[in-house]
Design an enzyme around this catalytic site. Structure first.
Site, PDB file in Angstrom:
ATOM      1  N   HIS A   1      -7.694 -21.123 -33.765  1.00 33.09           N
ATOM      2  CA  HIS A   1      -6.267 -20.790 -33.787  1.00 33.09           C
ATOM      3  C   HIS A   1      -6.102 -19.441 -33.107  1.00 33.09           C
ATOM      4  O   HIS A   1      -6.837 -18.503 -33.417  1.00 33.09           O
ATOM      5  CB  HIS A   1      -5.780 -20.743 -35.239  1.00 33.09           C
ATOM      6  CG  HIS A   1      -4.288 -20.723 -35.371  1.00 33.09           C
ATOM      7  ND1 HIS A   1      -3.525 -19.661 -34.958  1.00 33.09           N
ATOM      8  CD2 HIS A   1      -3.418 -21.635 -35.866  1.00 33.09           C
ATOM      9  CE1 HIS A   1      -2.245 -19.927 -35.196  1.00 33.09           C
ATOM     10  NE2 HIS A   1      -2.161 -21.125 -35.747  1.00 33.09           N
TER      11      HIS A   1
ATOM     12  N   ARG B   1       5.565 -17.217 -33.349  1.00 32.22           N
ATOM     13  CA  ARG B   1       5.942 -17.451 -31.950  1.00 32.22           C
ATOM     14  C   ARG B   1       7.055 -18.486 -31.833  1.00 32.22           C
ATOM     15  O   ARG B   1       7.950 -18.350 -31.012  1.00 32.22           O
ATOM     16  CB  ARG B   1       4.711 -17.853 -31.141  1.00 32.22           C
ATOM     17  CG  ARG B   1       3.786 -16.677 -30.841  1.00 32.22           C
ATOM     18  CD  ARG B   1       2.465 -17.116 -30.236  1.00 32.22           C
ATOM     19  NE  ARG B   1       1.601 -17.724 -31.245  1.00 32.22           N
ATOM     20  CZ  ARG B   1       0.889 -18.822 -31.066  1.00 32.22           C
ATOM     21  NH1 ARG B   1       0.902 -19.429 -29.891  1.00 32.22           N
ATOM     22  NH2 ARG B   1       0.152 -19.309 -32.032  1.00 32.22           N
TER      23      ARG B   1
END
Lengths: 251, 600
Positions: free
Chosen positions: B238, B258
């Site tokens: 990740h 994000r």
């Protein structure tokens, strides 16, 4: 880097005592890291529960310097240098070993809370709920089931005899969350009275104080529920019951 | 030596693992009217699903009516660089919306749209805002909802119980054997069908978002029972884990940061992701800041910000920035949402990130940037299953969720994990129940097999010398981190395999102190067998695949190769060793291939 003196409870069943460990703590370490370091280097059989290490799963509940905390969210740099830090299992539940307790009481109680009973959907088959209606129950859905509220609850802690008729703050807010669910139609009044035992709570707010998710257990969950119970209270029925000699259900 | 004692339980179906997939499987099997046992390594409700943050990907079209299963299917396949099992990806995209609605009927309270429907948020690799969510604690909502639904379905739950091995009668799986962590006593589960829902393997790496539970138990148990594993070379790092302070390194920072407007920056303040847009995604990715900024509000006329490229792309980009010394002070990059969104918005949308950084890192994410870097998060590979039924290649065995392979190809899109659990967890439960109903003959679990496993499990107590299990685990994590990380090559993979052999020898001599009651040293010692097995599988598969694709990057074979794009690496155990082979992917039917030819 700093060396800490840790007093960690070691024991099994009814017996046990604090044992001292000296541990070097790196920057940013939390109590759980220190416990892991003791496991890896000094006491490989030191028992503790943990999973996420980020305050999300509620597994690593313990009493740190006597205060109920999540070990993973208690930073070592919050203790004054030189202080001896004690780590003990949560006291209310029977000890299995070291920092691990038998919390099965909570799983028994969980099963007793009457589940959601849904309204029929809108004509187009969808369910609609407005955010403002969802906000309130969402607060209770934040619960990570660390059972710290159960640990500090006076009723559970000190009154073994009341436990069958008392479910504790965790399940008051579980029920409150269900009651506030915009689509729910279940009546939990009888459960709250008989198995929930909300009348036994005297609102000392200890549960709210220890909640790592900062859920307003007392103000937003328990008190409104107590008020609803009071609203349901009918003085005529109460009088009748008095005269008939404590029969539970009115005719 | 005396015969080891054990208790026995019998069910039509047992489900091993009680995260999202396991709970869904148990619920579906119980619904089908068979007797179900649900076994979990931790307490109920603590499984890895509880940590999932961002949301459940499902093309419900609540926010963008243009969204539909074909678009989701296409995104998923492209995110997996076309190596996915197409049928799994299709079923997943088609069924996810119904499963989310089912979760809502079970009581889940998702964040809402203005019309009162389930709100959906943006995530990497998804064309439209598609993730049903609850702030940044979607996994908690999901597991709690399933857990409280499951306890009213007549399922027997076995908590803090670890399954060591599957039991076989001839060619078919007929149960599982393990121990209670509380007492250390042994337990045999006889079952007509077994569903594996044990999650992943991330604990084989040093920097990981995974908990102690993720030791590849299901992967290994399946392999040892003769089942095939596929795609084990594909490990998702990740892009955004915490990097500072050291004790929290690896803890997940949700992609929702994000999705909700956060951007990645290097030490010079540059939005470096614009420099890392691969050819494959050029058509759908904004190549300038203005377009990327417009995209948040207008997805029809603008392309997606490169901050939301699939995870493999972003992780490699961060890795490159750090190597080029353009990283943050503690070896990550900056993730900035504070300068782009209001404090109220951040606290409302990302409450647990706010809390996590404040408590663990003394960082206020409404006032300053986060420091983030890649962390081992998810394994795409797993038990090879038949797409519709989730049946493994050994009779009586089913697998769903992270332990199953194929669904995500070489790289999983964020949000597709929770939906995977819902879709294939349910399918596994249904099909395992069906198989159990049609089960012919006697249910036999050979006591000889059981006793031999039990004796092996007790060996660490009986050794006088020998090593600390934690030391072996730490050395394995170091090995995998440095030699089987984001960027691999032949020499390092060979070195890793050599070291794993040494570790396997050391593990045979591991010694445990104390008794059998809740002894984590013993638990770690027992988990070493599966952890070493999955580590070896991952390294072997990575050595085999001589190309770079998704969660497998080789600097000695830096490009994707079309021929490799048609192959799975398959691992199977025969005669006590793991064999590697290459086998063709199932071929996508023409009516689905069309979806990839149109320019969308």
């Amino acid at each position: 880097m700093q060396t800490f003196t840790m007093q960690v409870f070691r024991g099994q069943g009814r017996q046990g005592d604090f044992r001292e460990y000296k541990v070097i703590a790196d920057e940013g370490m939390v109590v759980l890291d220190v416990i892991h370091r003791i496991q890896a280097t000094q006491a490989p059989d030191l028992a503790c529960r943990w999973n996420c290490k980020a305050g999300k799963c509620g597994s690593c509940s313990a009493e740190v310097n006597g205060k109920p905390r999540l070990m993973c969210m208690t930073r070592m740099d919050t203790f004054p240098p030189g202080e001896t830090i004690s780590v003990a299992p949560i006291r209310t539940f029977p000890l299995i070993r070291d920092l691990v307790t038998d919390v099965s009481y909570n799983y028994v109680k969980a099963k007793q809370v009457p589940p959601l009973r849904l309204k029929p959907p809108d004509p187009d088959g969808k369910y609609r709920m407005m955010q403002e209606d969802v906000d309130r129950p969402q607060e209770f859905h934040k619960c990570i089931e660390c059972f710290l509220c159960q640990d500090v609850c006076h009723v559970i802690r000190d009154h073994e005899e009341l436990k069958p008729a008392f479910s504790g703050p965790r399940f008051f807010i579980k029920a409150a969350g269900l009651d506030m669910h915009p689509l729910d139609t279940q009546d939990r009044t009888e459960w709250i009275r008989s198995q929930g035992g909300i009348g036994l709570c005297n609102i000392t707010k200890c549960c709210t104080e220890v909640c790592p998710e900062h859920i307003h257990i007392t103000d937003n969950g328990i008190i409104p529920m107590k008020e609803r119970m009071a609203d349901n209270f009918d003085p005529v029925v109460w009088l009748l019951r008095k005269f008939r000699g404590g029969r539970k259900e009115p005719a | 030596m005396a015969k080891p004692e054990y208790e026995t339980h019998e069910h039509d179906v047992i489900v091993i693992g009680a995260g999202g997939a396991g709970l869904c499987a148990a619920i579906a099997a119980a619904e089908a009217g068979v007797s179900v046992g649900l076994i979990c390594k931790s307490l109920l409700g603590k499984a890895h699903t509880v940590m999932a943050e961002g949301g459940i990907a499902a093309a419900m079209g609540n926010v963008w009516p243009e969204d539909n299963w074909q678009v989701h299917f296409r995104d998923t396949m492209r995110g997996g660089k076309m190596l996915n099992n197409w049928r799994m990806a299709q079923l997943h995209a088609q069924e996810a919306p119904d499963r989310v609605l089912e979760l809502e009927r079970f009581g889940a309270l998702f964040d809402r749209t203005k019309d009162g429907l389930i709100s959906q948020r943006d995530f990497g690799g998804h064309r439209y805002a598609r993730l049903a969510h609850v702030g940044d604690r979607t996994g908690l909502e999901m597991i709690r909802t399933l857990q409280y639904h499951a306890i009213h379905q007549g399922i027997d739950v076995y908590m803090e119980c670890k399954v060591e091995r599957l039991i076989k009668d001839g060619d078919r799986v007929t149960g599982a054997f393990g121990y209670w962590r509380n007492t250390g006593q042994f337990v045999l589960f006889k079952a007509k069908a077994v569903v594996l829902a044990t999650g992943g393997i991330g604990k084989a790496w040093k920097i990981t978002s995974n908990s102690w539970e993720y030791t590849g138990d299901g992967h290994s148990a399946a392999l040892w029972a003769g089942a095939d594993l596929i795609d084990m070379e594909f490990v998702q790092f990740h892009p955004t884990g915490m990097v500072w302070p050291p004790s929290v390194r690896g803890i997940l920072v949700t992609e929702s940061v994000r999705g909700d407007g956060g951007t990645l920056k290097n030490k010079d303040g540059e939005r470096f992701m614009f420099n890392y847009i691969p050819e494959f995604f050029k058509g759908e990715t904004a190549d300038n800041i203005d377009e990327a900024e417009r995209w948040y509000a207008d997805k029809k006329n603008n392309r997606r910000t490169p901050d939301l490229l699939p995870r493999d792309e972003v992780a490699r980009a961060i890795n490159s920035e750090v190597k080029a010394r353009r990283g943050s002070p503690h070896g990550g990059v900056f993730l900035d949402i504070f300068s782009r969104r209001s404090p109220d918005y951040i606290r409302k949308r990302l409450p647990s990130m706010y809390h996590q950084f404040k408590e663990l890192a003394n960082v206020d994410i409404t006032k300053e940037p986060m420091e983030v870097g890649p962390t081992c998060h998810y394994v795409m590979g797993g038990v090879r299953v038949e797409a519709d039924s989730t049946a493994a290649t050994v009779q009586g065995l089913y697998a769903a969720g992270e332990v199953a392979g194929g669904m995500h190809g070489s790289n999983r899109l964020g949000g597709n994990s929770l939906s995977d659990l819902l879709v294939f967890g349910r399918r596994a439960g249904m099909h395992a129940a069906l198989y159990a109903k049609n089960f012919g003959g006697q249910l036999v679990a050979d006591s000889g097999q059981v006793e031999s496993i039990a004796r092996t499990m007790l060996e660490p107590f009986n050794r006088s010398g020998g090593e600390n299990p934690y030391a072996i685990q730490a050395d394995l994590q170091e090995t995998m981190q440095t030699l089987v990380g984001i960027i691999r090559n032949e020499a390092e993979l060979k070195e890793a395999l050599k070291r794993i052999e040494v570790l396997k020898e050391r593990a045979k001599k591991v010694r445990v102190e104390g008794g059998r009651v809740y002894n984590p040293g013993w638990h770690v010692a027992l988990d070493l067998a599966s952890l070493l097995t999955v580590a070896e599988c991952s390294a072997l598969a990575a050595l085999e695949r001589k190309e770079s694709r998704g969660g497998h990057t080789r600097d000695d074979h830096p490009y994707a190769d079309d021929e490799w794009g048609k192959l799975n690496v398959v691992l199977r155990m025969r005669d006590g060793r793991v064999w590697v082979s290459r086998e063709p992917l199932p071929e996508m039917p023409p009516e689905l291939k069309v979806l990839f030819q149109e320019r969308k």
